[in-house]
Enzyme design. Sequence first.
Site, PDB file in Angstrom:
ATOM      1  N   GLU A 156       0.838  -1.208   0.000  1.00 23.13           N
ATOM      2  CA  GLU A 156       0.000   0.000   0.000  1.00 23.13           C
ATOM      3  C   GLU A 156       0.874   1.259   0.000  1.00 23.13           C
ATOM      4  O   GLU A 156       0.526   2.258  -0.627  1.00 23.13           O
ATOM      5  CB  GLU A 156      -0.927   0.005   1.220  1.00 23.13           C
ATOM      6  CG  GLU A 156      -1.934  -1.144   1.254  1.00 23.13           C
ATOM      7  CD  GLU A 156      -3.106  -0.979   0.277  1.00 23.13           C
ATOM      8  OE1 GLU A 156      -3.109  -0.009  -0.508  1.00 23.13           O
ATOM      9  OE2 GLU A 156      -3.999  -1.834   0.305  1.00 23.13           O
ATOM     10  N   TYR A 171      -3.118  -0.916  11.878  1.00 27.17           N
ATOM     11  CA  TYR A 171      -4.124  -1.145  12.929  1.00 27.17           C
ATOM     12  C   TYR A 171      -4.358  -2.649  13.157  1.00 27.17           C
ATOM     13  O   TYR A 171      -4.458  -3.105  14.298  1.00 27.17           O
ATOM     14  CB  TYR A 171      -5.405  -0.436  12.484  1.00 27.17           C
ATOM     15  CG  TYR A 171      -6.615  -0.593  13.364  1.00 27.17           C
ATOM     16  CD1 TYR A 171      -6.606  -0.193  14.702  1.00 27.17           C
ATOM     17  CD2 TYR A 171      -7.807  -1.111  12.835  1.00 27.17           C
ATOM     18  CE1 TYR A 171      -7.745  -0.320  15.482  1.00 27.17           C
ATOM     19  CE2 TYR A 171      -8.948  -1.232  13.611  1.00 27.17           C
ATOM     20  CZ  TYR A 171      -8.918  -0.835  14.947  1.00 27.17           C
ATOM     21  OH  TYR A 171     -10.044  -0.957  15.711  1.00 27.17           O
TER      22      TYR A 171
HETATM   23 FE    FE Z   1      -5.235   1.370  -4.472  1.00 25.92          FE
HETATM   24 MN    MN Z   2      -4.801   0.557  -1.584  1.00 25.82          MN
END
Ligand code: FE
Ligand code: MN
Length: 349
Positions: A92, A132
């Site tokens: 990410e 998290y």
């Molecule tokens: Fe994305």
């Molecule tokens: Mn993403």
Amino acid sequence: MSHSSLLGMSKERMTADNKRVINNDRTVDVNQLVPIKYQFAWHFYLDGCANHWMPTEVSMQRDIEQWKDPKGFTDEERHVVKRVLGFFATAESLVGNNLVLAVYRCVDNPECRQYLLRQAFEEAIHIHAFQYIVQSLSLDEGEIFNMYREVEAIYKKDQHAMSCTDSVLDPCLDTTTKEGLQTLVKNLIGLYVVTEGIFFYGGFVTMLSFGRQNRLPGTCEQIQYILRDESIHMNFGIELINAIIDENPEVWDESFQEEMIIFIKSAVTLEGEYISDCLPNGILGLNTDVLDEYIKYLADRRFEKLKLPQQYGASNPFPWMSEVIDLKKEKNFFETRVTEYQTGGALEW
Ligand code: FE
Ligand code: MN
């Protein structure tokens, strides 16, 4: 890059006709969202906003209890969960950095940038979600966040997707040349089709299989929101790629199409290797053959959208995944809770 200053250069009023998806000339002011030419970008922006969510609103209580229970998971199941989190935890961030540092600079149309700004925030939310989850389950942060450097199957996926990014990070990249533009398009395919459209799905389907058994419900609820976001990211990306090709048809020549087919097929192979590493013996009705079939099915859908010939003729072994992707915000797939930001986010005085 055609813009040396952020302030518009033209004294003429701008019309939508002059706008281009990239390589705008001086008649186009990058600060003027309207008149909107690329409606898809504006609509994806609105859809993204309507799907807003925050990780910390999702309760991890049951996940924590289940994970602490020594009988809650087999060793193999724990291995899979950690491998999936290990991939996403850094993937990410790679996507967010690629968007902000490479893609945003090159794509200078204001409505596309409006979507990219929204997408960048969603990537921050996804990074937050994995932080998290890892923290809630008291997993070893060092182990999870270093996995992409320490586990070969993850490293190879990231390396494949990012192989075309360094040259786009180079401020000297000239997207007005055919080669420069091909470099950008390859990076867009690496981000939106390979990473978000293929590499994310082995993890999505594996985690959501736990969710279907009411295991790790908080983790799976977040994965489900991420999947919903990612499917919009990918659809935006493919529209963007197709718009670039429409306006610059010379980039999409036969040898480049061939190169992109090989690039995407190599991603399918790497995803297969990653799945074998995650699930050496198969669990939850999942095994490497059926996951491989699913990834090939997805790759064919991506080829179709890029107007390239399908390569596998695979069928979808997980029709329930389509329901999750099409999830409407009123109803949570696992029926754990309801989120309604468009009204719920209003301030009370
Ligand atoms: Fe994305
Ligand atoms: Mn993403």
